[in-house]
Design a protein around this motif. Structure first.
Motif, PDB file in Angstrom:
ATOM      1  N   ASN A   1      31.426  52.390-108.208  1.00  0.00           N
ATOM      2  CA  ASN A   1      31.249  51.938-106.827  1.00  0.00           C
ATOM      3  C   ASN A   1      29.778  51.616-106.558  1.00  0.00           C
ATOM      4  O   ASN A   1      28.935  51.724-107.450  1.00  0.00           O
ATOM      5  N   GLU A   2      29.499  51.214-105.301  1.00  0.00           N
ATOM      6  CA  GLU A   2      28.134  50.821-104.946  1.00  0.00           C
ATOM      7  C   GLU A   2      27.168  51.989-105.070  1.00  0.00           C
ATOM      8  O   GLU A   2      26.011  51.819-105.452  1.00  0.00           O
ATOM      9  N   ALA A   3      27.639  53.197-104.746  1.00  0.00           N
ATOM     10  CA  ALA A   3      26.775  54.372-104.878  1.00  0.00           C
ATOM     11  C   ALA A   3      26.365  54.568-106.330  1.00  0.00           C
ATOM     12  O   ALA A   3      25.216  54.921-106.626  1.00  0.00           O
TER      13      ALA A   3
ATOM     14  N   LEU B   1      39.125  64.535 -95.529  1.00  0.00           N
ATOM     15  CA  LEU B   1      38.356  65.439 -94.692  1.00  0.00           C
ATOM     16  C   LEU B   1      37.169  65.927 -95.518  1.00  0.00           C
ATOM     17  O   LEU B   1      37.348  66.372 -96.655  1.00  0.00           O
ATOM     18  N   TYR B   2      35.970  65.860 -94.939  1.00  0.00           N
ATOM     19  CA  TYR B   2      34.755  66.142 -95.692  1.00  0.00           C
ATOM     20  C   TYR B   2      34.156  67.493 -95.321  1.00  0.00           C
ATOM     21  O   TYR B   2      34.352  68.007 -94.222  1.00  0.00           O
ATOM     22  N   PHE B   3      33.411  68.054 -96.272  1.00  0.00           N
ATOM     23  CA  PHE B   3      32.686  69.297 -96.022  1.00  0.00           C
ATOM     24  C   PHE B   3      31.417  69.317 -96.869  1.00  0.00           C
ATOM     25  O   PHE B   3      31.338  68.673 -97.913  1.00  0.00           O
TER      26      PHE B   3
ATOM     27  N   LEU C   1      28.776  66.735-107.729  1.00  0.00           N
ATOM     28  CA  LEU C   1      28.306  65.507-108.362  1.00  0.00           C
ATOM     29  C   LEU C   1      29.311  64.387-108.137  1.00  0.00           C
ATOM     30  O   LEU C   1      30.520  64.596-108.197  1.00  0.00           O
ATOM     31  N   GLY C   2      28.801  63.199-107.892  1.00  0.00           N
ATOM     32  CA  GLY C   2      29.627  61.984-107.752  1.00  0.00           C
ATOM     33  C   GLY C   2      29.297  61.068-108.904  1.00  0.00           C
ATOM     34  O   GLY C   2      29.049  61.555-110.016  1.00  0.00           O
ATOM     35  N   PRO C   3      29.280  59.774-108.674  1.00  0.00           N
ATOM     36  CA  PRO C   3      29.429  59.115-107.367  1.00  0.00           C
ATOM     37  C   PRO C   3      30.889  58.873-106.967  1.00  0.00           C
ATOM     38  O   PRO C   3      31.175  58.592-105.811  1.00  0.00           O
ATOM     39  N   ASN C   4      31.799  58.932-107.916  1.00  0.00           N
ATOM     40  CA  ASN C   4      33.222  58.851-107.596  1.00  0.00           C
ATOM     41  C   ASN C   4      33.987  59.594-108.684  1.00  0.00           C
ATOM     42  O   ASN C   4      33.442  59.905-109.737  1.00  0.00           O
TER      43      ASN C   4
ATOM     44  N   THR D   1      33.862  66.998-100.894  1.00  0.00           N
ATOM     45  CA  THR D   1      32.451  67.134-100.531  1.00  0.00           C
ATOM     46  C   THR D   1      31.916  65.826 -99.968  1.00  0.00           C
ATOM     47  O   THR D   1      32.350  64.735-100.342  1.00  0.00           O
ATOM     48  N   ASP D   2      30.945  65.954 -99.075  1.00  0.00           N
ATOM     49  CA  ASP D   2      30.473  64.794 -98.309  1.00  0.00           C
ATOM     50  C   ASP D   2      29.376  64.008 -99.031  1.00  0.00           C
ATOM     51  O   ASP D   2      28.409  63.556 -98.404  1.00  0.00           O
ATOM     52  N   LEU D   3      29.536  63.820-100.316  1.00  0.00           N
ATOM     53  CA  LEU D   3      28.589  63.000-101.071  1.00  0.00           C
ATOM     54  C   LEU D   3      28.741  61.530-100.672  1.00  0.00           C
ATOM     55  O   LEU D   3      29.826  61.081-100.294  1.00  0.00           O
ATOM     56  N   GLU D   4      27.649  60.802-100.788  1.00  0.00           N
ATOM     57  CA  GLU D   4      27.660  59.387-100.431  1.00  0.00           C
ATOM     58  C   GLU D   4      28.741  58.625-101.195  1.00  0.00           C
ATOM     59  O   GLU D   4      29.487  57.822-100.625  1.00  0.00           O
TER      60      GLU D   4
END
Length: 396
Positions: A170-172, A334-336, A300-303, A320-323
Protein backbone atom coordinates in the motif's frame (compact mmCIF):
# COMPACT_ATOMS: atom_id res chain seq x y z
CA UNK A 1 9.30 -14.28 -21.92
CA UNK A 2 10.56 -16.84 -19.48
CA UNK A 3 10.23 -15.77 -15.85
CA UNK A 4 11.74 -17.43 -12.81
CA UNK A 5 9.50 -17.21 -9.75
CA UNK A 6 11.65 -17.51 -6.63
CA UNK A 7 9.63 -19.05 -3.81
CA UNK A 8 10.60 -19.68 -0.24
CA UNK A 9 9.63 -23.27 0.47
CA UNK A 10 8.32 -22.45 3.92
CA UNK A 11 6.70 -24.85 6.30
CA UNK A 12 2.97 -24.04 6.61
CA UNK A 13 3.63 -23.33 10.28
CA UNK A 14 5.69 -20.29 9.32
CA UNK A 15 2.66 -18.00 9.33
CA UNK A 16 1.35 -15.24 7.06
CA UNK A 17 4.35 -15.28 4.74
CA UNK A 18 3.76 -18.88 3.74
CA UNK A 19 0.03 -18.22 3.36
CA UNK A 20 0.75 -15.45 0.87
CA UNK A 21 3.26 -17.54 -1.06
CA UNK A 22 0.81 -20.45 -1.29
CA UNK A 23 -1.83 -18.06 -2.64
CA UNK A 24 0.59 -16.63 -5.20
CA UNK A 25 1.49 -20.11 -6.39
CA UNK A 26 -2.16 -21.04 -6.76
CA UNK A 27 -2.87 -17.89 -8.80
CA UNK A 28 0.03 -18.61 -11.15
CA UNK A 29 -1.03 -22.22 -11.61
CA UNK A 30 -4.57 -21.18 -12.56
CA UNK A 31 -3.60 -18.30 -14.85
CA UNK A 32 -3.45 -18.43 -18.62
CA UNK A 33 -0.52 -16.57 -20.10
CA UNK A 34 1.81 -16.79 -23.07
CA UNK A 35 4.81 -16.29 -20.82
CA UNK A 36 6.50 -19.27 -19.24
CA UNK A 37 6.79 -19.29 -15.45
CA UNK A 38 9.34 -21.52 -13.77
CA UNK A 39 9.33 -22.02 -10.00
CA UNK A 40 12.69 -21.83 -8.24
CA UNK A 41 13.01 -22.98 -4.65
CA UNK A 42 15.57 -24.07 -2.07
CA UNK A 43 15.33 -27.83 -1.62
CA UNK A 44 17.76 -30.44 -0.44
CA UNK A 45 21.10 -30.62 -2.25
CA UNK A 46 20.53 -34.33 -2.80
CA UNK A 47 17.12 -33.71 -4.42
CA UNK A 48 16.81 -33.52 -8.24
CA UNK A 49 17.58 -30.24 -9.95
CA UNK A 50 14.42 -30.29 -12.04
CA UNK A 51 10.95 -31.77 -11.63
CA UNK A 52 7.54 -31.21 -13.18
CA UNK A 53 4.31 -30.85 -11.22
CA UNK A 54 0.89 -29.54 -12.27
CA UNK A 55 2.35 -28.84 -15.69
CA UNK A 56 4.96 -26.45 -14.28
CA UNK A 57 8.71 -26.78 -14.00
CA UNK A 58 10.31 -26.63 -10.54
CA UNK A 59 14.04 -26.00 -10.15
CA UNK A 60 15.95 -26.79 -6.97
CA UNK A 61 18.38 -23.91 -6.47
CA UNK A 62 20.45 -25.85 -3.92
CA UNK A 63 21.12 -28.60 -6.47
CA UNK A 64 22.79 -26.19 -8.90
CA UNK A 65 26.09 -26.05 -7.04
CA UNK A 66 26.50 -29.19 -4.87
CA UNK A 67 28.31 -28.88 -1.55
CA UNK A 68 32.01 -28.94 -2.22
CA UNK A 69 34.10 -31.64 -0.59
CA UNK A 70 37.15 -30.94 1.55
CA UNK A 71 39.66 -31.54 -1.26
CA UNK A 72 37.87 -29.03 -3.49
CA UNK A 73 37.87 -26.41 -0.71
CA UNK A 74 41.62 -26.85 -0.11
CA UNK A 75 42.31 -26.51 -3.84
CA UNK A 76 40.20 -23.38 -4.01
CA UNK A 77 42.12 -21.79 -1.13
CA UNK A 78 45.43 -22.59 -2.83
CA UNK A 79 44.25 -21.02 -6.11
CA UNK A 80 43.07 -17.94 -4.24
CA UNK A 81 46.50 -17.66 -2.52
CA UNK A 82 48.28 -17.99 -5.86
CA UNK A 83 46.15 -15.22 -7.37
CA UNK A 84 46.96 -12.96 -4.42
CA UNK A 85 50.71 -13.62 -4.75
CA UNK A 86 50.57 -12.93 -8.49
CA UNK A 87 48.37 -9.84 -7.97
CA UNK A 88 45.66 -11.34 -10.13
CA UNK A 89 41.92 -11.17 -9.41
CA UNK A 90 40.37 -14.39 -8.20
CA UNK A 91 37.26 -15.25 -10.24
CA UNK A 92 34.14 -15.03 -8.10
CA UNK A 93 31.75 -17.95 -7.90
CA UNK A 94 28.75 -17.56 -10.12
CA UNK A 95 25.46 -17.18 -8.31
CA UNK A 96 23.08 -20.17 -8.55
CA UNK A 97 20.19 -18.04 -9.83
CA UNK A 98 22.40 -16.63 -12.58
CA UNK A 99 23.45 -20.16 -13.56
CA UNK A 100 19.78 -21.17 -13.69
CA UNK A 101 18.94 -18.10 -15.79
CA UNK A 102 21.59 -19.11 -18.32
CA UNK A 103 20.58 -22.78 -18.37
CA UNK A 104 16.86 -22.07 -18.67
CA UNK A 105 17.08 -18.91 -20.79
CA UNK A 106 15.27 -16.78 -18.20
CA UNK A 107 14.57 -13.13 -18.94
CA UNK A 108 13.38 -11.96 -15.54
CA UNK A 109 13.05 -13.10 -11.93
CA UNK A 110 10.23 -12.35 -9.55
CA UNK A 111 11.53 -12.59 -5.99
CA UNK A 112 8.27 -13.22 -4.13
CA UNK A 113 9.53 -12.55 -0.60
CA UNK A 114 12.31 -10.43 0.95
CA UNK A 115 15.15 -12.78 0.08
CA UNK A 116 18.83 -11.93 -0.18
CA UNK A 117 20.29 -13.53 -3.30
CA UNK A 118 23.16 -12.88 -5.66
CA UNK A 119 21.69 -11.97 -9.02
CA UNK A 120 22.67 -10.09 -12.16
CA UNK A 121 19.52 -10.89 -14.17
CA UNK A 122 16.74 -8.23 -13.97
CA UNK A 123 14.27 -8.87 -11.16
CA UNK A 124 11.09 -7.72 -9.44
CA UNK A 125 11.57 -7.55 -5.67
CA UNK A 126 8.95 -7.90 -2.95
CA UNK A 127 9.12 -5.83 0.25
CA UNK A 128 6.67 -6.85 3.00
CA UNK A 129 7.84 -4.45 5.69
CA UNK A 130 10.86 -2.60 7.01
CA UNK A 131 10.37 -3.56 10.63
CA UNK A 132 14.06 -3.30 11.47
CA UNK A 133 13.98 0.37 10.49
CA UNK A 134 10.54 1.20 11.90
CA UNK A 135 11.01 -0.45 15.30
CA UNK A 136 14.58 -1.70 15.87
CA UNK A 137 13.85 -2.26 19.58
CA UNK A 138 12.21 -5.65 18.98
CA UNK A 139 14.61 -8.56 19.54
CA UNK A 140 13.47 -10.39 16.39
CA UNK A 141 14.66 -7.52 14.18
CA UNK A 142 17.70 -6.45 16.19
CA UNK A 143 19.37 -9.57 17.56
CA UNK A 144 17.66 -12.59 16.00
CA UNK A 145 20.29 -15.29 15.33
CA UNK A 146 18.64 -16.06 11.99
CA UNK A 147 18.12 -12.50 10.74
CA UNK A 148 19.44 -9.70 12.93
CA UNK A 149 19.40 -5.96 12.20
CA UNK A 150 22.63 -6.00 10.25
CA UNK A 151 21.51 -8.93 8.09
CA UNK A 152 18.18 -7.27 7.33
CA UNK A 153 19.85 -4.00 6.46
CA UNK A 154 22.40 -5.72 4.22
CA UNK A 155 19.58 -7.59 2.47
CA UNK A 156 17.55 -4.52 1.62
CA UNK A 157 20.54 -2.40 0.66
CA UNK A 158 21.71 -5.12 -1.69
CA UNK A 159 18.34 -5.94 -3.20
CA UNK A 160 16.17 -2.81 -3.49
CA UNK A 161 18.54 -0.54 -5.39
CA UNK A 162 19.38 -3.12 -8.02
CA UNK A 163 15.77 -4.25 -8.53
CA UNK A 164 14.05 -3.24 -11.75
CA UNK A 165 10.77 -2.95 -9.85
CA UNK A 166 9.77 -3.16 -6.19
CA UNK A 167 6.32 -4.21 -5.06
CA UNK A 168 4.71 -3.30 -1.75
CA UNK A 169 1.20 -3.60 -0.36
CA UNK A 170 0.00 0.00 0.00
CA UNK A 171 0.93 3.69 -0.03
CA UNK A 172 2.19 3.51 3.55
CA UNK A 173 4.59 0.77 2.50
CA UNK A 174 5.78 2.86 -0.44
CA UNK A 175 6.42 5.87 1.80
CA UNK A 176 8.31 3.66 4.24
CA UNK A 177 10.61 2.43 1.47
CA UNK A 178 11.27 5.91 0.10
CA UNK A 179 11.96 7.35 3.55
CA UNK A 180 14.55 4.67 4.30
CA UNK A 181 16.00 3.90 0.86
CA UNK A 182 15.65 6.91 -1.44
CA UNK A 183 15.09 5.94 -5.08
CA UNK A 184 12.91 6.93 -8.04
CA UNK A 185 9.30 6.61 -6.76
CA UNK A 186 8.12 5.23 -10.13
CA UNK A 187 10.17 2.11 -9.48
CA UNK A 188 7.89 1.14 -6.57
CA UNK A 189 4.56 -0.45 -7.45
CA UNK A 190 1.64 -0.97 -5.09
CA UNK A 191 0.17 -4.46 -5.32
CA UNK A 192 -2.38 -5.12 -2.53
CA UNK A 193 -2.37 -8.52 -0.86
CA UNK A 194 -4.89 -11.03 -2.23
CA UNK A 195 -7.47 -12.96 -0.25
CA UNK A 196 -5.73 -16.07 1.09
CA UNK A 197 -6.52 -19.26 -0.80
CA UNK A 198 -7.82 -21.09 2.29
CA UNK A 199 -10.65 -18.55 2.64
CA UNK A 200 -12.29 -20.09 -0.44
CA UNK A 201 -12.11 -23.63 0.94
CA UNK A 202 -14.03 -25.65 3.50
CA UNK A 203 -13.96 -25.17 7.25
CA UNK A 204 -13.72 -27.70 10.06
CA UNK A 205 -14.24 -27.35 13.79
CA UNK A 206 -10.96 -27.64 15.72
CA UNK A 207 -10.36 -30.66 17.94
CA UNK A 208 -10.00 -28.46 21.04
CA UNK A 209 -13.03 -27.03 22.86
CA UNK A 210 -13.92 -23.41 22.18
CA UNK A 211 -15.52 -20.99 24.67
CA UNK A 212 -19.05 -19.75 23.95
CA UNK A 213 -17.57 -16.34 23.11
CA UNK A 214 -13.97 -15.92 22.04
CA UNK A 215 -11.65 -13.56 20.21
CA UNK A 216 -9.08 -14.78 17.73
CA UNK A 217 -5.49 -13.77 17.01
CA UNK A 218 -3.53 -15.65 14.33
CA UNK A 219 0.08 -14.61 14.87
CA UNK A 220 3.41 -16.20 15.61
CA UNK A 221 4.88 -15.51 19.01
CA UNK A 222 7.19 -12.64 18.13
CA UNK A 223 7.46 -9.67 20.49
CA UNK A 224 6.13 -7.25 17.88
CA UNK A 225 2.93 -9.27 17.59
CA UNK A 226 2.08 -7.77 20.97
CA UNK A 227 0.16 -10.66 22.55
CA UNK A 228 0.76 -9.07 25.94
CA UNK A 229 -1.72 -6.27 25.20
CA UNK A 230 -4.51 -8.80 24.68
CA UNK A 231 -3.64 -10.54 27.95
CA UNK A 232 -3.78 -7.19 29.77
CA UNK A 233 -7.08 -6.32 28.07
CA UNK A 234 -8.62 -9.60 29.27
CA UNK A 235 -7.71 -8.72 32.85
CA UNK A 236 -9.24 -5.25 32.47
CA UNK A 237 -12.47 -6.67 31.03
CA UNK A 238 -12.76 -9.02 33.99
CA UNK A 239 -11.92 -6.48 36.67
CA UNK A 240 -13.93 -3.55 35.27
CA UNK A 241 -16.92 -5.21 33.63
CA UNK A 242 -17.00 -8.80 34.83
CA UNK A 243 -16.56 -10.04 31.25
CA UNK A 244 -14.47 -13.18 30.70
CA UNK A 245 -14.27 -13.96 26.97
CA UNK A 246 -11.79 -16.46 25.62
CA UNK A 247 -8.93 -15.78 23.24
CA UNK A 248 -7.46 -18.27 20.78
CA UNK A 249 -3.82 -17.74 19.88
CA UNK A 250 -2.59 -19.69 16.86
CA UNK A 251 0.92 -19.66 15.47
CA UNK A 252 4.32 -21.15 16.18
CA UNK A 253 6.64 -20.17 19.00
CA UNK A 254 9.37 -17.75 17.95
CA UNK A 255 10.82 -17.45 21.43
CA UNK A 256 8.17 -15.34 23.16
CA UNK A 257 5.46 -17.90 23.93
CA UNK A 258 6.69 -18.86 27.41
CA UNK A 259 6.75 -15.19 28.40
CA UNK A 260 3.13 -14.72 27.28
CA UNK A 261 2.12 -17.87 29.14
CA UNK A 262 3.77 -16.56 32.30
CA UNK A 263 1.92 -13.26 31.89
CA UNK A 264 -1.38 -15.11 31.53
CA UNK A 265 -0.72 -16.64 34.92
CA UNK A 266 0.41 -13.34 36.41
CA UNK A 267 -2.79 -11.59 35.29
CA UNK A 268 -4.95 -14.56 36.28
CA UNK A 269 -6.43 -15.13 32.82
CA UNK A 270 -4.78 -18.44 31.92
CA UNK A 271 -8.14 -20.24 31.93
CA UNK A 272 -9.39 -17.89 29.19
CA UNK A 273 -6.45 -18.35 26.83
CA UNK A 274 -6.06 -21.18 24.33
CA UNK A 275 -2.59 -21.68 22.85
CA UNK A 276 -3.65 -23.65 19.79
CA UNK A 277 -0.31 -23.73 17.97
CA UNK A 278 -0.47 -24.72 14.32
CA UNK A 279 -3.96 -25.32 12.93
CA UNK A 280 -5.03 -26.52 9.50
CA UNK A 281 -6.48 -24.21 6.87
CA UNK A 282 -9.95 -25.62 7.50
CA UNK A 283 -9.66 -25.01 11.23
CA UNK A 284 -8.29 -21.53 10.61
CA UNK A 285 -11.35 -20.65 8.57
CA UNK A 286 -13.67 -21.99 11.30
CA UNK A 287 -11.91 -19.91 13.97
CA UNK A 288 -12.49 -16.77 11.90
CA UNK A 289 -16.14 -17.43 11.10
CA UNK A 290 -17.13 -18.25 14.70
CA UNK A 291 -15.11 -15.63 16.59
CA UNK A 292 -16.61 -12.56 18.23
CA UNK A 293 -13.82 -10.65 16.45
CA UNK A 294 -10.25 -10.96 15.27
CA UNK A 295 -7.84 -8.89 17.35
CA UNK A 296 -4.79 -7.85 15.35
CA UNK A 297 -2.45 -6.37 17.93
CA UNK A 298 0.73 -6.18 15.83
CA UNK A 299 2.92 -3.13 16.33
CA UNK A 300 4.36 -3.40 12.83
CA UNK A 301 2.68 -2.74 9.47
CA UNK A 302 2.32 -1.44 6.90
CA UNK A 303 -0.34 -4.01 6.01
CA UNK A 304 -1.05 -7.63 6.85
CA UNK A 305 -2.93 -10.70 5.64
CA UNK A 306 -5.17 -11.56 8.66
CA UNK A 307 -7.30 -8.36 8.45
CA UNK A 308 -8.08 -9.23 4.82
CA UNK A 309 -8.96 -12.79 5.77
CA UNK A 310 -11.19 -11.64 8.62
CA UNK A 311 -13.07 -9.09 6.51
CA UNK A 312 -13.60 -11.59 3.72
CA UNK A 313 -14.93 -14.21 6.17
CA UNK A 314 -17.27 -11.85 8.01
CA UNK A 315 -15.26 -11.59 11.22
CA UNK A 316 -15.11 -8.14 12.89
CA UNK A 317 -11.62 -6.65 13.03
CA UNK A 318 -10.03 -4.88 15.99
CA UNK A 319 -6.65 -3.58 14.92
CA UNK A 320 -3.81 -1.30 15.99
CA UNK A 321 -4.05 2.25 14.73
CA UNK A 322 -0.96 2.18 12.53
CA UNK A 323 -1.02 4.37 9.44
CA UNK A 324 -0.78 1.36 7.13
CA UNK A 325 -3.59 -0.47 8.93
CA UNK A 326 -5.90 2.54 8.60
CA UNK A 327 -5.12 2.72 4.89
CA UNK A 328 -5.79 -0.99 4.53
CA UNK A 329 -9.04 -1.16 6.51
CA UNK A 330 -10.55 2.33 6.35
CA UNK A 331 -13.78 2.53 8.38
CA UNK A 332 -14.21 -1.26 8.31
CA UNK A 333 -12.33 -1.86 11.57
CA UNK A 334 -12.22 -0.68 15.17
CA UNK A 335 -8.84 0.79 16.10
CA UNK A 336 -6.83 0.93 19.30
CA UNK A 337 -3.44 2.19 20.43
CA UNK A 338 -1.23 -0.90 20.44
CA UNK A 339 0.43 0.24 23.67
CA UNK A 340 -2.84 0.91 25.50
CA UNK A 341 -4.63 -2.17 26.86
CA UNK A 342 -7.54 -0.06 28.11
CA UNK A 343 -8.37 1.07 24.57
CA UNK A 344 -8.35 -2.52 23.34
CA UNK A 345 -10.52 -3.63 26.27
CA UNK A 346 -13.13 -0.99 25.40
CA UNK A 347 -13.28 -2.13 21.78
CA UNK A 348 -13.61 -5.76 22.88
CA UNK A 349 -16.40 -4.79 25.28
CA UNK A 350 -18.21 -2.93 22.49
CA UNK A 351 -18.15 -6.02 20.29
CA UNK A 352 -19.39 -8.22 23.13
CA UNK A 353 -22.20 -5.99 24.41
CA UNK A 354 -23.45 -3.87 21.50
CA UNK A 355 -24.89 -6.03 18.71
CA UNK A 356 -25.93 -2.97 16.69
CA UNK A 357 -22.36 -1.64 16.67
CA UNK A 358 -21.04 -5.06 15.70
CA UNK A 359 -23.59 -5.37 12.86
CA UNK A 360 -22.72 -1.89 11.59
CA UNK A 361 -19.04 -2.79 11.56
CA UNK A 362 -19.77 -6.00 9.65
CA UNK A 363 -21.82 -4.03 7.11
CA UNK A 364 -18.84 -1.77 6.43
CA UNK A 365 -16.58 -4.82 6.27
CA UNK A 366 -18.71 -6.47 3.59
CA UNK A 367 -18.15 -3.51 1.31
CA UNK A 368 -14.40 -3.68 1.89
CA UNK A 369 -14.43 -7.45 1.39
CA UNK A 370 -15.74 -6.91 -2.13
CA UNK A 371 -12.72 -4.73 -2.83
CA UNK A 372 -10.39 -7.39 -1.42
CA UNK A 373 -12.10 -10.03 -3.59
CA UNK A 374 -11.44 -7.99 -6.72
CA UNK A 375 -7.68 -7.90 -6.13
CA UNK A 376 -5.83 -9.81 -8.85
CA UNK A 377 -2.38 -10.08 -7.29
CA UNK A 378 -0.80 -12.06 -10.08
CA UNK A 379 -2.57 -9.90 -12.67
CA UNK A 380 -0.83 -6.84 -11.25
CA UNK A 381 2.51 -8.62 -11.48
CA UNK A 382 1.75 -9.49 -15.10
CA UNK A 383 1.13 -5.78 -15.77
CA UNK A 384 4.63 -5.06 -14.47
CA UNK A 385 6.01 -7.83 -16.66
CA UNK A 386 4.30 -6.26 -19.68
CA UNK A 387 5.92 -2.95 -18.82
CA UNK A 388 9.30 -4.66 -18.67
CA UNK A 389 8.84 -6.47 -22.01
CA UNK A 390 9.92 -3.60 -24.33
CA UNK A 391 13.06 -3.11 -22.25
CA UNK A 392 13.92 -6.79 -22.61
CA UNK A 393 13.49 -6.54 -26.37
CA UNK A 394 16.49 -4.20 -26.59
CA UNK A 395 19.10 -6.95 -26.14
CA UNK A 396 19.67 -10.46 -27.41
Amino acid sequence: MRIGVYLNEKNPEEGGGSTLLATIRKEILSARTEDTFIFCYNGKESAPYKKTKDGFCYLNVDAVIPRRNRLHRIGRKLRKLACRLLSRPFPADRAPLDIIAERENLDLYWITYPARVQLSVPYIYTVWDLGHRAAPCFPEVSRSPEWDWEAREATYRQMVYKASYIITGNEAGKREILENYPMPPAKIRIVPFPVSAFCHGEEAEPAFALPAQYFFYPAQFWAHKNHIRIVQALALLRDKYGLTPGIVFTGSDKGNKSYIQSQCRAYGVEAQVIFAGFVSDKEMKYLYTHAAAMVFASLLGPNNMPPIEAAFLGCPVLITDLEGHKEQMGDAALYFNGCNAAELAEQMRLIMTDSAARDALLHRERSLARQFSSVDYFGEIRNIIEEFRPFRQTWG
